[in-house]
Design an enzyme around this catalytic site. Structure first.
Site, mmCIF file in Angstrom:
data_model
loop_
_atom_site.group_PDB
_atom_site.id
_atom_site.type_symbol
_atom_site.label_atom_id
_atom_site.label_comp_id
_atom_site.label_asym_id
_atom_site.label_seq_id
_atom_site.Cartn_x
_atom_site.Cartn_y
_atom_site.Cartn_z
ATOM 1 N N HIS A 130 10.946 -12.579 -6.754
ATOM 2 C CA HIS A 130 11.037 -14.025 -6.498
ATOM 3 C C HIS A 130 9.816 -14.718 -7.081
ATOM 4 O O HIS A 130 9.003 -14.072 -7.755
ATOM 5 C CB HIS A 130 11.213 -14.311 -5.008
ATOM 6 N N HIS A 133 6.272 -13.028 -6.822
ATOM 7 C CA HIS A 133 5.994 -11.952 -7.791
ATOM 8 C C HIS A 133 5.805 -12.556 -9.178
ATOM 9 O O HIS A 133 4.919 -12.150 -9.941
ATOM 10 C CB HIS A 133 7.157 -10.961 -7.864
ATOM 11 N N CYS A 146 3.403 -7.752 14.709
ATOM 12 C CA CYS A 146 2.701 -7.714 13.429
ATOM 13 C C CYS A 146 2.443 -9.153 12.994
ATOM 14 O O CYS A 146 3.363 -9.969 12.953
ATOM 15 C CB CYS A 146 3.574 -7.000 12.391
HETATM 16 N N1 MSP Z 1 3.587 -2.498 -3.177
HETATM 17 C C1 MSP Z 1 2.561 -3.306 -2.627
HETATM 18 C C2 MSP Z 1 1.419 -3.453 -3.604
HETATM 19 C C3 MSP Z 1 0.817 -2.180 -4.040
HETATM 20 S S1 MSP Z 1 -0.428 -2.440 -5.227
HETATM 21 C C4 MSP Z 1 -1.165 -0.997 -5.366
HETATM 22 C C5 MSP Z 1 3.117 -4.689 -2.304
HETATM 23 N N2 MSP Z 1 4.227 -5.063 -2.935
HETATM 24 S S2 MSP Z 1 4.979 -6.476 -2.772
HETATM 25 O O1 MSP Z 1 6.214 -6.364 -3.495
HETATM 26 O O2 MSP Z 1 5.062 -6.833 -1.412
HETATM 27 O O3 MSP Z 1 4.103 -7.481 -3.537
HETATM 28 C C6 MSP Z 1 3.081 -8.224 -2.934
HETATM 29 C C7 MSP Z 1 2.528 -9.147 -3.971
HETATM 30 O O4 MSP Z 1 3.577 -9.969 -4.527
HETATM 31 C C8 MSP Z 1 1.511 -10.145 -3.481
HETATM 32 O O5 MSP Z 1 0.221 -9.602 -3.363
HETATM 33 C C9 MSP Z 1 1.611 -11.179 -4.584
HETATM 34 O O6 MSP Z 1 1.028 -10.708 -5.738
HETATM 35 C C10 MSP Z 1 3.104 -11.264 -4.779
HETATM 36 N N3 MSP Z 1 3.727 -12.159 -3.822
HETATM 37 C C11 MSP Z 1 4.771 -11.864 -2.990
HETATM 38 N N4 MSP Z 1 5.080 -12.989 -2.280
HETATM 39 C C12 MSP Z 1 4.270 -13.997 -2.616
HETATM 40 C C13 MSP Z 1 4.209 -15.365 -2.303
HETATM 41 N N5 MSP Z 1 5.030 -15.947 -1.453
HETATM 42 N N6 MSP Z 1 3.266 -16.102 -2.936
HETATM 43 C C14 MSP Z 1 2.428 -15.580 -3.878
HETATM 44 N N7 MSP Z 1 2.478 -14.297 -4.206
HETATM 45 C C15 MSP Z 1 3.281 -13.443 -3.505
HETATM 46 O O7 MSP Z 1 2.507 -5.382 -1.517
#
Ligand code: MSP
Length: 633
Positions: A19, A22, A144
């Protein structure tokens, strides 16, 4: 020696489709990578997917798929998305890759042999969404803080990493390197966390509970905790332990993440590296969260914004520009399509798009579609040249601090300056006077050169648009270099120009009438049983409202006088849903024997009955005119 630059994104979990959150992180990483390539730095940009652990195993089971087939499918979605957003990652890593598995085993073995991993017992609250244990203190009302779900209580024998041994070292390192974690608010957050004693980190899961992970090299019965596995991607991706790229890029490694995963990156990862005998990364860059129309994006709220939908609707560069221009790095931002359209129409269509069309149209009209010769410089030309240098300088400086929105502001100042230069230079008047041909050519030359400067400056942000502009100027839009705009006059005289279509056609924002969310009536839990005698104690009466007025300084309360056989005053929290005059004359139901009380200093002798509707509160009233004061039975 050639300067090197290494940037990573988090590797995304494959339990959800990509989304805008990411997309934002990955686009920022792309802008940084493109900028550093344009600066002539040897650059490596890594992204990928995180595929092991409970969360993924659960998602695969829910989809009725084998975990490997499931992760292959979702990982492919991420991989296929990035080229569509013009992302130029140099490598795409998956934690299920064979070489990554080997590196995780290698690091575990190294840390284990160093005596920094031991076997122990643990019990505590575990959030599957976060894939980590929470201390009582961290939970909010037992939930959480991130997922607002109740964690599971888990009791297990497991392997632990002696993270506590590195607490003092880490505090010292952060203090000695003020930019290690940035912006400062996140550095402070990590330091605040480190004020409490650091616990050891549980780094295994028994196979009796979870098999979807990397088996510990020193105990077949366990798999590796997903964070210990995932963080290592950052070194696998550049060829640790023996690859030549590792030696070039690790010393300059920069991670880019959002605030949600600060703790694993700010605490687990540097201590893991230290224990494995490696240097810590150079910088951890932390950005805020994109919310949508002020609320957190979530599947259940149905407000997840898909990057490709926006790209298809508004164009990729408009989408990239909006994300980069609207978020202050480090702070949260609220996404709204209306705001995107506003930016598109003002900054892109009006300022940049119009400038490009205007300048090219002028060059075709007055200079036969070729870059004219550049004549003697006038004052206005010098100011323009300086404006270009200022924009370049500020772009460079803001990139150092990741203030990408400020870099864009500086570029737009220059765009507006060029627009003014045209208005003041009046080329259309110069064209009427053949003796001023030389001046006309110079003005047109400078406008075209300014377009080149703008294209180079925006190229990390909007590579497609930059390419189009450079192409129109008869230049190669690929392999753009920042130093090509250090000196004014890089655009060769005589270059053949090409007409291009409007870069950013204006769009009309159409507010989509959203169907009101389907609300299921969730019944509040029924209260414990009472006897008839208990019920008899409540004296419910019908009353008629005689007067009503707002209670001063309250936006909720109304003061009512009611006729209940006797006159009474009650205070009711109905002001948001009824105007005082709407209350007068209505029949209401009142709890008549409620102990008198004072609300905002006004006495209330009774309470009226009301209930919830989709749009607010509604009074419980009578179908036919009742006798005032009659009991409700
Ligand atoms: N798999 C772990 C990361 C491991 S890194 C060694 C993870 N994955 S995640 O799919 O949840 O991705 C999190 C990341 O996605 C956030 O840190 C950010 O980079 C991005 N985002 C996900 N949702 C977001 C928002 N709503 N806003 C901005 N970035 C966000 O955590």
């Amino acid at each position: 020696m050639e300067k090197a630059y290494y940037i990573t994104t988090p590797i995304y979990y494959v339990n959800a489709s990509p989304h805008i959150g990411h997309a934002y992180t990955t686009i920022v990483a792309d802008v940084l990578a493109r900028y550093h390539r344009a600066a002539g730095h040897r650059t490596f940009f890594l992204t990928g997917t995180d595929e092991h652990g409970d969360k993924i195993a659960e998602a695969a089971a829910k989809a009725g798929m084998d975990p490997q087939a499931y992760t292959d499918m979702v990982s492919a979605q991420f991989r296929a998305l990035w080229p569509q957003l013009n992302i130029t990652n140099d490598y795409f890593i998956r934690t299920t890759d064979e070489n990554h598995v080997r590196v995780v085993e290698y690091v575990l073995r190294k840390v284990y042999d160093a005596g920094e991993i031991y076997f122990g017992h643990y019990e505590g609250y575990y959030c599957v969404g976060c894939e980590r244990f929470y201390t009582d203190k961290e939970l909010v009302d037992g939930l959480c803080p991130d997922h607002k779900t109740a964690p599971e209580f888990r009791k297990e024998s497991n392997y632990f990493f002696r993270m506590s041994n590195y607490q003092d070292w880490l505090i010292d390192h952060i203090k000695k390197n003020p930019d290690f974690i940035r912006p400062e608010r996140y550095r402070n957050e990590v330091l605040a966390f480190l004020r409490e004693p650091l616990e050891d980190l549980c780094i295994s899961r028994p196979k009796t509970r979870l098999t979807w992970g990397i088996t510990l090299p020193f105990d077949e019965a366990y798999v590796t905790y997903v964070w210990f596995d995932a963080l290592i991607n950052y070194i696998t991706g550049i060829g640790y332990p023996d690859g030549a790229d590792f030696r070039v890029f690790w010393p300059v490694a920069q991670h880019l993440i959002a605030k949600d995963i600060l703790k694993p990156h700010g605490i687990y990862w540097p201590t893991m590296l230290k224990a494995a005998g490696l240097e810590p990364y150079a910088h951890l860059n932390v950005h805020g969260y994109w919310n949508v129309d002020q609320s957190k994006m979530s599947k259940s709220l149905g407000n997840v914004v898909k990057p490709l939908d926006l790209k298809d609707k508004y164009g990729l560069d408009a989408f990239r520009y909006f994300l980069l221009r609207d978020m202050v790095f480090g702070l949260d931002s609220s996404f709204s399509e209306e705001a995107l359209v506003q930016r598109l129409n003002s900054d892109l269509a009006n300022d940049l798009g119009n400038l490009a069309s205007r300048v090219l149209a002028m060059a075709f009209k007055f200079a036969k579609g070729e870059v004219p010769p550049r004549g003697a410089e006038a004052d206005a030309d010098g100011a323009l040249r300086e404006g270009a240098q200022r924009a370049l300088g500020e772009t460079r400086e803001n990139f150092e601090h990741l203030s990408l929105h400020k870099a864009l502001i500086a570029i737009w100042e220059f765009i507006n300056m060029v627009n003014r230069y045209i208005v003041e230079g009046e080329p259309w008047n110069l064209a009427k006077d053949p003796s001023r041909r030389d001046r006309l050519d110079t003005v047109i030359y400078n406008c075209l050169e300014a377009l080149r400067v703008i294209a180079v400056l925006i190229s990390p942000f909007m590579p497609g648009t930059a390419e189009k502009i450079l192409g129109a100027l008869g230049l190669d839009g690929k392999g753009v270099r920042l130093d090509s705009i250090e000196n004014w006059g890089g655009l060769p005289e005589g270059n053949k120009l090409t007409r291009i279509e409007a870069l950013f056609p204006r769009v009309e924002y159409v507010r989509e009438e959203k169907a009101p969310p389907e609300r299921k009536t969730v019944m509040e839990p029924v209260k414990p049983e009472i006897t008839y005698e208990d019920f008899e104690k409540i004296d419910l009466r019908v009353a008629k409202v005689i007067t009503a007025e707002a209670v001063p300084k309250s936006n909720k309360l109304l003061k009512l006088t009611i006729d209940m056989g006797e006159e009474r005053q009650i205070v009711a929290g109905m002001a948001k849903d009824y105007k005082p005059e709407e209350m007068v004359g209505r029949y209401i139901v009142v709890v008549a024997n409620l102990k008198p009380t004072k609300l905002m200093g006004v006495e209330s002798r009774g309470m009226l009955l009301a209930t919830d509707t989709e749009g607010g509160l509604t009074l419980i009233t009578c179908d036919r005119p009742p006798k005032t004061g009659a009991r409700v039975r």
